[in-house]
Structures are given as C-alpha cells and as structure tokens.
Design a protein around this motif. Structure first.
Motif, mmCIF file in Angstrom:
data_model
loop_
_atom_site.group_PDB
_atom_site.id
_atom_site.type_symbol
_atom_site.label_atom_id
_atom_site.label_comp_id
_atom_site.label_asym_id
_atom_site.label_seq_id
_atom_site.Cartn_x
_atom_site.Cartn_y
_atom_site.Cartn_z
ATOM 1 N N LYS A 87 7.730 5.250 -6.660
ATOM 2 C CA LYS A 87 7.820 5.334 -5.193
ATOM 3 C C LYS A 87 8.142 6.760 -4.759
ATOM 4 O O LYS A 87 7.576 7.260 -3.784
ATOM 5 C CB LYS A 87 8.883 4.372 -4.670
ATOM 6 C CG LYS A 87 8.501 2.916 -4.771
ATOM 7 C CD LYS A 87 9.655 2.060 -4.267
ATOM 8 C CE LYS A 87 9.513 0.624 -4.659
ATOM 9 N NZ LYS A 87 10.660 -0.187 -4.219
ATOM 10 N N GLN A 88 9.032 7.429 -5.470
ATOM 11 C CA GLN A 88 9.381 8.814 -5.138
ATOM 12 C C GLN A 88 8.162 9.728 -5.283
ATOM 13 O O GLN A 88 7.939 10.608 -4.455
ATOM 14 C CB GLN A 88 10.534 9.302 -6.017
ATOM 15 C CG GLN A 88 11.853 8.666 -5.679
ATOM 16 C CD GLN A 88 12.963 8.978 -6.684
ATOM 17 O OE1 GLN A 88 12.706 9.388 -7.818
ATOM 18 N NE2 GLN A 88 14.203 8.751 -6.267
ATOM 19 N N ALA A 89 7.367 9.510 -6.322
ATOM 20 C CA ALA A 89 6.164 10.324 -6.537
ATOM 21 C C ALA A 89 5.138 10.073 -5.429
ATOM 22 O O ALA A 89 4.494 11.011 -4.950
ATOM 23 C CB ALA A 89 5.562 10.031 -7.913
ATOM 24 N N LEU A 90 4.987 8.807 -5.008
ATOM 25 C CA LEU A 90 4.068 8.500 -3.908
ATOM 26 C C LEU A 90 4.562 9.115 -2.598
ATOM 27 O O LEU A 90 3.775 9.594 -1.782
ATOM 28 C CB LEU A 90 3.903 6.986 -3.740
ATOM 29 C CG LEU A 90 3.084 6.267 -4.801
ATOM 30 C CD1 LEU A 90 3.110 4.763 -4.543
ATOM 31 C CD2 LEU A 90 1.651 6.778 -4.836
ATOM 32 N N GLN A 91 5.863 9.089 -2.410
ATOM 33 C CA GLN A 91 6.461 9.688 -1.215
ATOM 34 C C GLN A 91 6.174 11.193 -1.191
ATOM 35 O O GLN A 91 5.755 11.733 -0.171
ATOM 36 C CB GLN A 91 7.958 9.423 -1.199
ATOM 37 C CG GLN A 91 8.671 9.948 0.029
ATOM 38 C CD GLN A 91 10.155 9.636 -0.019
ATOM 39 O OE1 GLN A 91 10.755 9.523 -1.090
ATOM 40 N NE2 GLN A 91 10.745 9.483 1.155
ATOM 41 N N LYS A 92 6.367 11.838 -2.321
ATOM 42 C CA LYS A 92 6.136 13.279 -2.436
ATOM 43 C C LYS A 92 4.672 13.629 -2.143
ATOM 44 O O LYS A 92 4.376 14.661 -1.555
ATOM 45 C CB LYS A 92 6.540 13.752 -3.832
ATOM 46 C CG LYS A 92 6.484 15.237 -4.022
ATOM 47 C CD LYS A 92 6.998 15.615 -5.400
ATOM 48 C CE LYS A 92 6.898 17.115 -5.591
ATOM 49 N NZ LYS A 92 7.367 17.533 -6.904
ATOM 50 N N SER A 93 3.752 12.745 -2.550
ATOM 51 C CA SER A 93 2.323 12.998 -2.336
ATOM 52 C C SER A 93 1.863 12.642 -0.924
ATOM 53 O O SER A 93 0.716 12.896 -0.564
ATOM 54 C CB SER A 93 1.494 12.215 -3.353
ATOM 55 O OG SER A 93 1.528 10.837 -3.037
ATOM 56 N N GLY A 94 2.768 12.028 -0.135
ATOM 57 C CA GLY A 94 2.408 11.661 1.234
ATOM 58 C C GLY A 94 1.662 10.348 1.349
ATOM 59 O O GLY A 94 1.130 10.021 2.418
ATOM 60 N N ILE A 95 1.621 9.560 0.282
ATOM 61 C CA ILE A 95 0.880 8.299 0.277
ATOM 62 C C ILE A 95 1.768 7.125 0.701
ATOM 63 O O ILE A 95 1.298 6.204 1.365
ATOM 64 C CB ILE A 95 0.259 8.046 -1.122
ATOM 65 C CG1 ILE A 95 -0.860 9.068 -1.373
ATOM 66 C CG2 ILE A 95 -0.250 6.626 -1.272
ATOM 67 C CD1 ILE A 95 -1.435 9.041 -2.771
ATOM 68 N N LEU A 96 3.034 7.153 0.356
ATOM 69 C CA LEU A 96 3.947 6.063 0.698
ATOM 70 C C LEU A 96 4.210 6.066 2.196
ATOM 71 O O LEU A 96 4.533 7.099 2.775
ATOM 72 C CB LEU A 96 5.255 6.216 -0.074
ATOM 73 C CG LEU A 96 6.214 5.024 -0.040
ATOM 74 C CD1 LEU A 96 5.629 3.845 -0.816
ATOM 75 C CD2 LEU A 96 7.554 5.415 -0.640
ATOM 76 N N VAL A 97 4.081 4.909 2.838
ATOM 77 C CA VAL A 97 4.377 4.791 4.264
ATOM 78 C C VAL A 97 5.882 4.596 4.405
ATOM 79 O O VAL A 97 6.466 3.733 3.758
ATOM 80 C CB VAL A 97 3.623 3.599 4.904
ATOM 81 C CG1 VAL A 97 4.069 3.383 6.340
ATOM 82 C CG2 VAL A 97 2.121 3.811 4.821
ATOM 83 N N GLU A 98 6.457 5.415 5.243
ATOM 84 C CA GLU A 98 7.907 5.332 5.455
ATOM 85 C C GLU A 98 8.178 4.915 6.885
ATOM 86 O O GLU A 98 7.318 5.018 7.760
ATOM 87 C CB GLU A 98 8.525 6.696 5.166
ATOM 88 C CG GLU A 98 8.242 7.158 3.738
ATOM 89 C CD GLU A 98 8.892 8.478 3.442
ATOM 90 O OE1 GLU A 98 10.124 8.512 3.413
ATOM 91 O OE2 GLU A 98 8.156 9.460 3.248
ATOM 92 N N GLU A 99 9.399 4.435 7.103
ATOM 93 C CA GLU A 99 9.795 4.034 8.447
ATOM 94 C C GLU A 99 9.733 5.247 9.364
ATOM 95 O O GLU A 99 10.163 6.335 9.009
ATOM 96 C CB GLU A 99 11.235 3.500 8.444
ATOM 97 C CG GLU A 99 11.358 2.119 7.896
ATOM 98 C CD GLU A 99 12.781 1.601 8.063
ATOM 99 O OE1 GLU A 99 13.383 1.781 9.129
ATOM 100 O OE2 GLU A 99 13.281 1.019 7.086
ATOM 101 N N GLU A 100 9.181 4.989 10.544
ATOM 102 C CA GLU A 100 9.160 6.059 11.538
ATOM 103 C C GLU A 100 10.470 6.057 12.293
ATOM 104 O O GLU A 100 11.004 5.004 12.623
ATOM 105 C CB GLU A 100 7.993 5.860 12.496
ATOM 106 C CG GLU A 100 6.649 6.022 11.818
ATOM 107 C CD GLU A 100 5.491 5.856 12.791
ATOM 108 O OE1 GLU A 100 5.705 5.983 14.011
ATOM 109 O OE2 GLU A 100 4.393 5.612 12.303
ATOM 110 N N THR A 101 10.970 7.242 12.565
ATOM 111 C CA THR A 101 12.195 7.340 13.348
ATOM 112 C C THR A 101 11.860 7.834 14.735
ATOM 113 O O THR A 101 10.972 8.674 14.925
ATOM 114 C CB THR A 101 13.192 8.306 12.679
ATOM 115 O OG1 THR A 101 12.547 9.567 12.489
ATOM 116 C CG2 THR A 101 13.653 7.769 11.333
#
Length: 182
Positions: free
Chosen positions: A167-181
């Motif tokens: 998940k951290q690697a996907l987040q770093k690549s911009g692929i993981l969808v994260e909660e919008e603030t």
C-alpha cells in the motif's frame, strides 16, 4: 485422461470438479475440452452449471480455478481503492506482486449495474506479463474505464507487513486512492 465411453453431462461435470479440486494452478477451458473430448463451449456451460450449484470455481484470465477456502489465520486480506489509466496498469500489478501480494480480483461500482467484479488471481510477475499480454491481444478495456479509473482490488498476503508495504508503494506511485481532505 482420455474417456473410454461417452460420459453423461453430470458425469463429465463431476470429473471436471474433481480435476479442478486436485489442481493448484488455473486450468484453461481448452485443456478441459480436450481432456473430455467436447467443445470449449460445452466446458463453459459445464462450469456455469457447477457455479450455479454453488461450487466455488473462479474464472480467471489464467483459466478455471477451484477456490479452496482458507481460514483467516492462513492469509491476510485487504481491499484497496486505486485509480490509474491503462498505461499504469502493469506498474500497479508489479508493485503488488513484488511485495508478495496476490491480486485476487478487481471491482468497480457501475451507475446502472452496481458492483461488477472480475477474478484475477495474479500472484507473480509471470501472471502480470500474461495478463498484460492478454489485455493487449484482445484489445480489452479495463473495468476501471467505466469509473474514470477508480477500482477496488482484494489483496491477499502471507503477512500483514507485506500488505502495508505494498500500500505504501502504491501511495508513493500515486495509484492508491486516499481520503480527500476539505
């Protein structure tokens, strides 16, 4: 396993079921058709009937797989939300398998049909390569094309740490969808 006599449909389905249960790798419909000396379409129908009878058979890009139930103590699972284009599909899959994660499926939420899922069971780079090649050969669209790239994956790993790192690697690549603030 050549058949000596012509089997009834029920006998053939029972043999297919036992064969799939004994295999650890997905089996192509064409191979099952060859073994049972019937057309691939007959196999597709047989698999549909077995699934309708509640047998847990998955139709994956690699072939049919009997979904052996495993207890929660055996594997860690997680559902993640991702967003990317077709150009980034291979990167997403490689990130996951390189962290020891199995990509079990892909799901999108369609405005009319509701949830649409496809079984993937991608476990390693060879599976990624085959999947990408098949997508290219068939000129297939991603399910995520229906939802502007947003999709879910059910992931499975031997340990929780592998899921966290993936998940951290996907987040770093911009692929993981994260909660919008806000």
């Amino acid at each position: 396993m050549q058949n000596q006599k012509k089997l009834s449909g029920e006998e053939r389905r029972q043999q297919i079921l036992e064969f799939l249960k004994s295999e650890t790798q997905p089996q192509k419909g064409g191979r099952l058709a060859e073994i049972h000396q019937v057309s691939r379409q007959v196999i597709v129908q047989d698999i549909s009937l077995l699934k309708a009878a509640k047998h847990p058979i998955l139709a994956t890009p690699q072939g049919y797989l009997y979904n052996q139930p495993q207890g929660p103590e055996d594997k860690y699972t997680s559902i993640i939300a991702c967003r990317h284009t077709k150009a980034d599909m291979e990167e997403e899959l490689i990130i996951l398998v390189d962290h020891g994660v199995v990509i079990k499926d892909v799901t999108v939420e369609h405005a009319v049909y509701g949830e649409i899922s496809g079984q993937l069971m991608i476990k390693n780079r060879k599976d990624v390569e085959r999947f990408c090649q098949l997508m290219e050969e068939k000129q297939a669209s991603l399910l995520a094309d229906l939802t502007e790239g947003i999709h879910l994956h059910t992931l499975e790993a031997e340990d929780e740490h592998a899921l966290i790192e993936a998940k951290q690697a996907l987040q770093k690549s911009g692929i993981l969808v994260e909660e919008e603030t806000d």
